[in-house]
Design a protein around this motif. Structure first.
Motif, PDB file in Angstrom:
ATOM      1  N   PRO A 117       1.154  -1.068  -0.561  1.00 54.07           N
ATOM      2  CA  PRO A 117      -0.205  -0.127  -0.088  1.00 54.07           C
ATOM      3  C   PRO A 117       0.834   1.177   0.330  1.00 54.07           C
ATOM      4  N   VAL A 118       2.389   0.918   0.768  1.00 54.06           N
ATOM      5  CA  VAL A 118       2.438   2.117   0.613  1.00 54.06           C
ATOM      6  C   VAL A 118       3.976   1.968  -0.700  1.00 54.06           C
ATOM      7  N   HIS A 119       3.592   2.716  -1.406  1.00 50.14           N
ATOM      8  CA  HIS A 119       3.901   2.214  -3.046  1.00 50.14           C
ATOM      9  C   HIS A 119       4.984   4.077  -3.676  1.00 50.14           C
ATOM     10  N   ALA A 120       6.272   2.864  -3.209  1.00 51.46           N
ATOM     11  CA  ALA A 120       7.293   4.118  -3.503  1.00 51.46           C
ATOM     12  C   ALA A 120       8.735   3.723  -4.681  1.00 51.46           C
ATOM     13  N   CYS A 121       8.787   4.459  -5.303  1.00 53.51           N
ATOM     14  CA  CYS A 121      10.147   5.118  -6.653  1.00 53.51           C
ATOM     15  C   CYS A 121      11.661   5.172  -5.543  1.00 53.51           C
ATOM     16  N   ALA A 122      12.906   4.861  -5.233  1.00 50.23           N
ATOM     17  CA  ALA A 122      13.651   5.274  -5.296  1.00 50.23           C
ATOM     18  C   ALA A 122      14.731   5.620  -6.168  1.00 50.23           C
ATOM     19  N   VAL A 123      15.996   6.253  -6.526  1.00 56.25           N
ATOM     20  CA  VAL A 123      17.079   6.223  -6.970  1.00 56.25           C
ATOM     21  C   VAL A 123      17.972   6.964  -6.071  1.00 56.25           C
ATOM     22  N   ARG A 124      18.627   5.640  -5.464  1.00 55.55           N
ATOM     23  CA  ARG A 124      20.012   5.720  -4.378  1.00 55.55           C
ATOM     24  C   ARG A 124      21.434   5.523  -5.443  1.00 55.55           C
ATOM     25  N   ALA A 148      35.151   9.469   9.665  1.00 56.41           N
ATOM     26  CA  ALA A 148      36.644   8.246  10.467  1.00 56.41           C
ATOM     27  C   ALA A 148      36.546   7.129  10.618  1.00 56.41           C
ATOM     28  N   ALA A 149      35.244   6.986  11.016  1.00 58.23           N
ATOM     29  CA  ALA A 149      35.395   5.180  11.009  1.00 58.23           C
ATOM     30  C   ALA A 149      35.178   4.504   9.767  1.00 58.23           C
ATOM     31  N   ALA A 150      34.492   5.023   9.146  1.00 61.59           N
ATOM     32  CA  ALA A 150      33.686   4.628   7.712  1.00 61.59           C
ATOM     33  C   ALA A 150      35.035   5.131   6.641  1.00 61.59           C
ATOM     34  N   ARG A 151      36.016   5.428   7.385  1.00 64.62           N
ATOM     35  CA  ARG A 151      36.588   5.666   5.549  1.00 64.62           C
ATOM     36  C   ARG A 151      35.699   4.683   4.187  1.00 64.62           C
ATOM     37  N   GLY A 152      36.098   5.888   2.687  1.00 65.57           N
ATOM     38  CA  GLY A 152      35.489   5.435   1.867  1.00 65.57           C
ATOM     39  C   GLY A 152      33.661   5.612   1.797  1.00 65.57           C
ATOM     40  N   TYR A 153      33.353   5.467   2.413  1.00 67.38           N
ATOM     41  CA  TYR A 153      31.464   5.209   2.666  1.00 67.38           C
ATOM     42  C   TYR A 153      30.748   6.261   1.504  1.00 67.38           C
ATOM     43  N   GLY A 154      31.421   7.943   2.102  1.00 71.74           N
ATOM     44  CA  GLY A 154      31.167   8.586   1.205  1.00 71.74           C
ATOM     45  C   GLY A 154      29.611   8.927   2.282  1.00 71.74           C
ATOM     46  N   VAL A 155      28.088  10.038   1.579  1.00 75.74           N
ATOM     47  CA  VAL A 155      27.159  10.518   1.420  1.00 75.74           C
ATOM     48  C   VAL A 155      26.402   9.288   0.376  1.00 75.74           C
ATOM     49  N   GLU A 156      25.962   8.874   1.099  1.00 75.58           N
ATOM     50  CA  GLU A 156      24.150   8.263   0.891  1.00 75.58           C
ATOM     51  C   GLU A 156      23.445   9.035   0.142  1.00 75.58           C
ATOM     52  N   LEU A 157      22.638   9.790  -1.495  1.00 70.88           N
ATOM     53  CA  LEU A 157      21.646  10.478  -1.633  1.00 70.88           C
ATOM     54  C   LEU A 157      20.596   9.895  -2.493  1.00 70.88           C
ATOM     55  N   ARG A 158      19.743   9.492  -1.215  1.00 75.80           N
ATOM     56  CA  ARG A 158      18.373   8.567  -2.235  1.00 75.80           C
ATOM     57  C   ARG A 158      17.484   9.808  -2.609  1.00 75.80           C
ATOM     58  N   MET A 159      16.785  10.091  -3.335  1.00 79.95           N
ATOM     59  CA  MET A 159      15.443  10.980  -4.276  1.00 79.95           C
ATOM     60  C   MET A 159      14.058   9.733  -4.815  1.00 79.95           C
ATOM     61  N   VAL A 160      13.491  10.168  -3.732  1.00 84.13           N
ATOM     62  CA  VAL A 160      11.958   9.120  -3.587  1.00 84.13           C
ATOM     63  C   VAL A 160      10.793  10.200  -3.767  1.00 84.13           C
ATOM     64  N   ARG A 161       9.768   8.945  -4.848  1.00 82.32           N
ATOM     65  CA  ARG A 161       8.389   9.529  -5.154  1.00 82.32           C
ATOM     66  C   ARG A 161       7.372   8.515  -4.234  1.00 82.32           C
ATOM     67  N   GLN A 162       7.014   9.371  -3.268  1.00 80.70           N
ATOM     68  CA  GLN A 162       5.822   7.721  -2.611  1.00 80.70           C
ATOM     69  C   GLN A 162       4.231   8.394  -2.794  1.00 80.70           C
ATOM     70  N   LEU A 163       4.337   7.040  -3.501  1.00 75.05           N
ATOM     71  CA  LEU A 163       2.128   7.420  -2.967  1.00 75.05           C
ATOM     72  C   LEU A 163       2.171   5.820  -1.816  1.00 75.05           C
ATOM     73  N   VAL A 164       0.822   7.120  -1.070  1.00 73.63           N
ATOM     74  CA  VAL A 164       0.355   5.898  -0.581  1.00 73.63           C
ATOM     75  C   VAL A 164      -1.632   5.705  -1.220  1.00 73.63           C
ATOM     76  N   THR A 165      -2.091   4.473  -0.801  1.00 71.54           N
ATOM     77  CA  THR A 165      -3.439   4.453  -1.398  1.00 71.54           C
ATOM     78  C   THR A 165      -4.381   4.927  -0.575  1.00 71.54           C
ATOM     79  N   ALA A 166      -5.467   5.132  -1.095  1.00 67.85           N
ATOM     80  CA  ALA A 166      -6.609   5.485   0.173  1.00 67.85           C
ATOM     81  C   ALA A 166      -7.065   4.781   0.561  1.00 67.85           C
ATOM     82  N   PRO A 167      -7.083   4.273   2.493  1.00 69.17           N
ATOM     83  CA  PRO A 167      -7.603   3.198   3.888  1.00 69.17           C
ATOM     84  C   PRO A 167      -9.191   2.854   2.734  1.00 69.17           C
ATOM     85  N   ARG A 168      -9.277   1.271   2.817  1.00 64.33           N
ATOM     86  CA  ARG A 168     -10.445   0.555   2.474  1.00 64.33           C
ATOM     87  C   ARG A 168     -11.635   0.932   4.013  1.00 64.33           C
ATOM     88  N   ARG A 169     -12.141   1.101   3.602  1.00 65.38           N
ATOM     89  CA  ARG A 169     -13.218   1.738   3.963  1.00 65.38           C
ATOM     90  C   ARG A 169     -14.664   0.755   3.847  1.00 65.38           C
TER      91      ARG A 169
END
Length: 193
Positions: free
Chosen positions: A94-101, A172-193
């Motif tokens: 129900p949480v439909h998401a698209c991400a590019v990292r 300093a303790a995680a050399r070479g890791y750098g920063v992860e960039l994540r771009m997300v579009r999220q769609l949440v469906t309406a709850p069922r009634r």
């Protein structure tokens, strides 16, 4: 051009520069995000078909997918991008998401270009988005800074766009890791009634 050709070109542009050029501005990542998450998503089958045709791209294994989606259902792909990798994930409803990292960056993008992309995406979705106050949260040894826009419809459905920067609490303790960039579009469906 087919989606696969366009995605392949975006992958080439998304690669961080070699380590002697530390600045990464995210143009290629933004192009991929815009194409996949803003123009093709939520058509998961079409995304999968396009990803299967990108040279060097492969589907994530279930264990790899769990790194990104935890226990949520979905699928994903990874592909080389210079000194890093690009990971595309689709979380199932129900949480439909698209991400590019992309990892191993300095965490800096062209903020003006990002805002243009968000403005266009919001207009295509009918507007009425509100800016979310920036948030910072920590999980384990990682710290994530999140910003974005969101809207909620009267029926309970919602749409949001996020930019997340994840980095080690102690670089300093995680050399070479750098920063992860994540771009997300999220769609949440309406709850069922």
């Amino acid at each position: 051009m087919t989606i696969a050709v366009l995605l392949a070109l975006a992958v080439q542009a998304a690669a961080p520069q070699p380590s002697d050029t530390p600045r990464f501005r995210g143009e290629g990542q933004m192009r991929m995000f815009d194409m996949i998450c803003n123009h093709v998503f939520p058509d998961d089958a079409r995304i999968a078909a396009g990803m299967s045709k990108i040279p060097g791209a492969r589907a994530l294994t279930p264990d790899e997918l769990r790194i990104y989606l935890k226990d949520d259902p979905g699928r994903g792909w990874t592909m080389p991008a210079g000194t890093s990798r690009i990971v595309v994930t689709i979380e199932a409803p129900p949480v439909h998401a698209c991400a590019v990292r992309i990892g191993n960056t300095d965490g800096i993008i062209d903020e003006g270009r990002w805002q243009q992309l968000l403005t266009a995406a919001q207009a295509r979705s009918g507007g009425d988005f509100t800016v979310m106050p920036p948030q910072t949260f920590a999980v384990g040894d990682l710290r994530t800074e999140a910003s974005g826009v969101q809207k909620q419809a009267a029926d309970g459905s919602a749409e949001a766009y996020y930019l997340l920067r994840t980095s080690p609490k102690n670089p300093a303790a995680a050399r070479g890791y750098g920063v992860e960039l994540r771009m997300v579009r999220q769609l949440v469906t309406a709850p069922r009634r």
